[in-house]
Design a protein around this motif. Structure first.
Motif, PDB file in Angstrom:
ATOM      1  N   PHE A  56       0.720  -1.292   0.018  1.00 15.70           N
ATOM      2  CA  PHE A  56      -0.051  -0.040  -0.089  1.00 15.70           C
ATOM      3  C   PHE A  56       0.725   1.385  -0.198  1.00 15.70           C
ATOM      4  CE2 PHE A  56       0.500  -1.337   4.229  1.00 15.70           C
ATOM      5  CZ  PHE A  56       0.664  -0.296   5.020  1.00 15.70           C
ATOM      6  N   SER A  57       0.390   2.213  -0.637  1.00 17.39           N
ATOM      7  CA  SER A  57       0.945   3.384  -0.783  1.00 17.39           C
ATOM      8  C   SER A  57       1.186   4.454   0.564  1.00 17.39           C
ATOM      9  CB  SER A  57       0.557   4.478  -1.989  1.00 17.39           C
ATOM     10  OG  SER A  57       0.745   3.567  -3.396  1.00 17.39           O
ATOM     11  N   VAL A  58       2.282   5.006   0.508  1.00 22.30           N
ATOM     12  CA  VAL A  58       2.348   5.934   1.723  1.00 22.30           C
ATOM     13  C   VAL A  58       2.823   7.385   1.278  1.00 22.30           C
ATOM     14  CG1 VAL A  58       3.741   6.232   3.812  1.00 22.30           C
ATOM     15  CG2 VAL A  58       2.962   3.978   3.239  1.00 22.30           C
ATOM     16  N   PHE A  59       1.835   8.361   1.578  1.00 22.67           N
ATOM     17  CA  PHE A  59       2.402   9.737   0.908  1.00 22.67           C
ATOM     18  C   PHE A  59       3.483  10.299   1.560  1.00 22.67           C
ATOM     19  CE2 PHE A  59      -1.739   8.470  -0.483  1.00 22.67           C
ATOM     20  CZ  PHE A  59      -1.769   9.063  -1.679  1.00 22.67           C
ATOM     21  N   PRO A  60       4.079  11.238   1.109  1.00 22.67           N
ATOM     22  CA  PRO A  60       5.327  11.753   1.857  1.00 22.67           C
ATOM     23  C   PRO A  60       4.851  12.469   3.066  1.00 22.67           C
ATOM     24  CG  PRO A  60       5.402  12.569  -0.583  1.00 22.67           C
ATOM     25  CD  PRO A  60       4.181  11.539  -0.121  1.00 22.67           C
ATOM     26  N   ARG A  79       9.612  11.422   4.510  1.00 20.90           N
ATOM     27  CA  ARG A  79       9.807  11.058   2.925  1.00 20.90           C
ATOM     28  C   ARG A  79       9.513  12.240   2.225  1.00 20.90           C
ATOM     29  NH1 ARG A  79      11.361   6.042   4.189  1.00 20.90           N
ATOM     30  NH2 ARG A  79       9.853   4.570   4.587  1.00 20.90           N
ATOM     31  N   VAL A  80      10.039  12.303   1.157  1.00 24.49           N
ATOM     32  CA  VAL A  80      10.163  13.390  -0.015  1.00 24.49           C
ATOM     33  C   VAL A  80       9.268  12.698  -1.262  1.00 24.49           C
ATOM     34  CG1 VAL A  80      11.949  14.776   0.834  1.00 24.49           C
ATOM     35  CG2 VAL A  80      12.479  12.987  -0.924  1.00 24.49           C
ATOM     36  N   ALA A  81       9.013  11.633  -1.170  1.00 20.51           N
ATOM     37  CA  ALA A  81       8.348  11.005  -2.575  1.00 20.51           C
ATOM     38  C   ALA A  81       7.544   9.732  -1.728  1.00 20.51           C
ATOM     39  CB  ALA A  81       9.527  10.469  -3.339  1.00 20.51           C
ATOM     40  N   LEU A  82       6.517   9.241  -2.783  1.00 21.61           N
ATOM     41  CA  LEU A  82       5.510   8.228  -2.327  1.00 21.61           C
ATOM     42  C   LEU A  82       6.425   6.759  -2.086  1.00 21.61           C
ATOM     43  CD1 LEU A  82       2.408   7.859  -2.702  1.00 21.61           C
ATOM     44  CD2 LEU A  82       2.831   6.826  -4.756  1.00 21.61           C
ATOM     45  N   SER A  83       6.221   6.426  -1.021  1.00 22.87           N
ATOM     46  CA  SER A  83       6.884   5.204  -0.686  1.00 22.87           C
ATOM     47  C   SER A  83       5.791   4.011  -0.537  1.00 22.87           C
ATOM     48  CB  SER A  83       7.749   5.172   0.714  1.00 22.87           C
ATOM     49  OG  SER A  83       6.825   5.589   2.003  1.00 22.87           O
ATOM     50  N   GLU A  84       6.281   2.825  -0.102  1.00 28.66           N
ATOM     51  CA  GLU A  84       5.335   1.760   0.152  1.00 28.66           C
ATOM     52  C   GLU A  84       5.524   0.810   1.372  1.00 28.66           C
ATOM     53  OE1 GLU A  84       4.361   0.484  -4.555  1.00 28.66           O
ATOM     54  OE2 GLU A  84       6.319   0.172  -3.785  1.00 28.66           O
ATOM     55  N   HIS A  85       4.534   0.266   1.861  1.00 27.24           N
ATOM     56  CA  HIS A  85       4.718  -0.669   2.933  1.00 27.24           C
ATOM     57  C   HIS A  85       4.001  -1.914   2.492  1.00 27.24           C
ATOM     58  CE1 HIS A  85       5.476   2.542   6.247  1.00 27.24           C
ATOM     59  NE2 HIS A  85       6.066   2.836   5.174  1.00 27.24           N
ATOM     60  N   GLN A  86       4.141  -2.871   3.623  1.00 29.13           N
ATOM     61  CA  GLN A  86       3.550  -4.207   3.508  1.00 29.13           C
ATOM     62  C   GLN A  86       3.741  -4.746   4.754  1.00 29.13           C
ATOM     63  OE1 GLN A  86       4.443  -6.540   0.107  1.00 29.13           O
ATOM     64  NE2 GLN A  86       3.673  -8.503   0.773  1.00 29.13           N
ATOM     65  N   CYS A  87       2.495  -5.202   5.030  1.00 28.47           N
ATOM     66  CA  CYS A  87       2.364  -6.231   6.500  1.00 28.47           C
ATOM     67  C   CYS A  87       2.118  -7.626   6.162  1.00 28.47           C
ATOM     68  CB  CYS A  87       1.336  -5.726   7.373  1.00 28.47           C
ATOM     69  SG  CYS A  87       0.936  -4.010   7.511  1.00 28.47           S
ATOM     70  N   GLY A  88       2.467  -8.365   6.916  1.00 33.83           N
ATOM     71  CA  GLY A  88       2.290  -9.991   6.805  1.00 33.83           C
ATOM     72  C   GLY A  88       0.833 -10.335   7.445  1.00 33.83           C
ATOM     73  N   PRO A  89       0.468 -11.562   7.317  1.00 30.88           N
ATOM     74  CA  PRO A  89      -0.893 -11.953   7.665  1.00 30.88           C
ATOM     75  C   PRO A  89      -1.224 -11.894   8.925  1.00 30.88           C
ATOM     76  CG  PRO A  89       0.578 -13.773   7.229  1.00 30.88           C
ATOM     77  CD  PRO A  89       1.396 -12.785   6.837  1.00 30.88           C
ATOM     78  N   HIS A  90      -0.415 -11.726   9.995  1.00 32.05           N
ATOM     79  CA  HIS A  90      -0.573 -11.921  11.459  1.00 32.05           C
ATOM     80  C   HIS A  90       0.309 -10.692  12.014  1.00 32.05           C
ATOM     81  CE1 HIS A  90      -3.269 -15.158  11.323  1.00 32.05           C
ATOM     82  NE2 HIS A  90      -2.245 -15.952  10.514  1.00 32.05           N
TER      83      HIS A  90
END
Length: 144
Positions: free
Chosen positions: A45-49, A85-96
């Motif tokens: 999912f995207s994370v804004f600056p 952040r100065v630019a759009l980044s991304e994160h991801q979480c696991g299932p639990h």
């Protein structure tokens, strides 16, 4: 509490989400605390600056991040510092995943971490690299 687009996203992901203001004595150092439990798989999912320094405490499944959208994700440590952040980044979480996030003000960054906000720009790192073994102690207290 007013619902936001973030609340809608999190509920769509099957997670629980909590948000609270900082305690009065910490209000000049901490912007807010955010916690979430996720029981289903979460795609990128995207994370804004953001101009905030954030302390992420992750329990359970790996939590991944990158500094620039489209780049490879890397797994963060259990106690990590997320840089402004100065630019759009991304994160991801696991299932639990069960995570707790603290957003610091500029003065909070200086007082609690001993560094100015600009020192961390676009540079995620282990919280232990910044405040030493006290990061492990803090992680254990939050986990408890």
């Amino acid at each position: 509490m007013k619902k936001t687009a973030t609340d809608e996203f999190l509920s769509d992901q099957g997670g629980q989400h909590w948000f609270a203001p900082a305690s009065a004595w910490l209000s000049n150092l901490v912007v807010c605390y955010v916690a979430r439990q996720s029981l289903g798989h979460c795609e990128r999912f995207s994370v804004f600056p953001s101009a905030r320094v954030e302390l992420l405490f992750n329990f359970g499944s790996p939590y991944k991040s990158n500094s620039l959208a489209g780049q490879a994700l890397r797994t963060l440590n259990s106690a990590s510092l997320l840089a402004p952040r100065v630019a759009l980044s991304e994160h991801q979480c696991g299932p639990h995943t069960d995570w707790f996030l603290v957003q610091l003000t500029v003065s909070g960054c200086q007082t609690l971490l001993g560094s100015c906000l600009g020192d961390f720009l676009q540079r995620d790192c282990s919280l232990r690299d910044v405040i030493g073994v006290s990061a492990d102690e803090l992680y254990e207290r939050i986990a408890g």
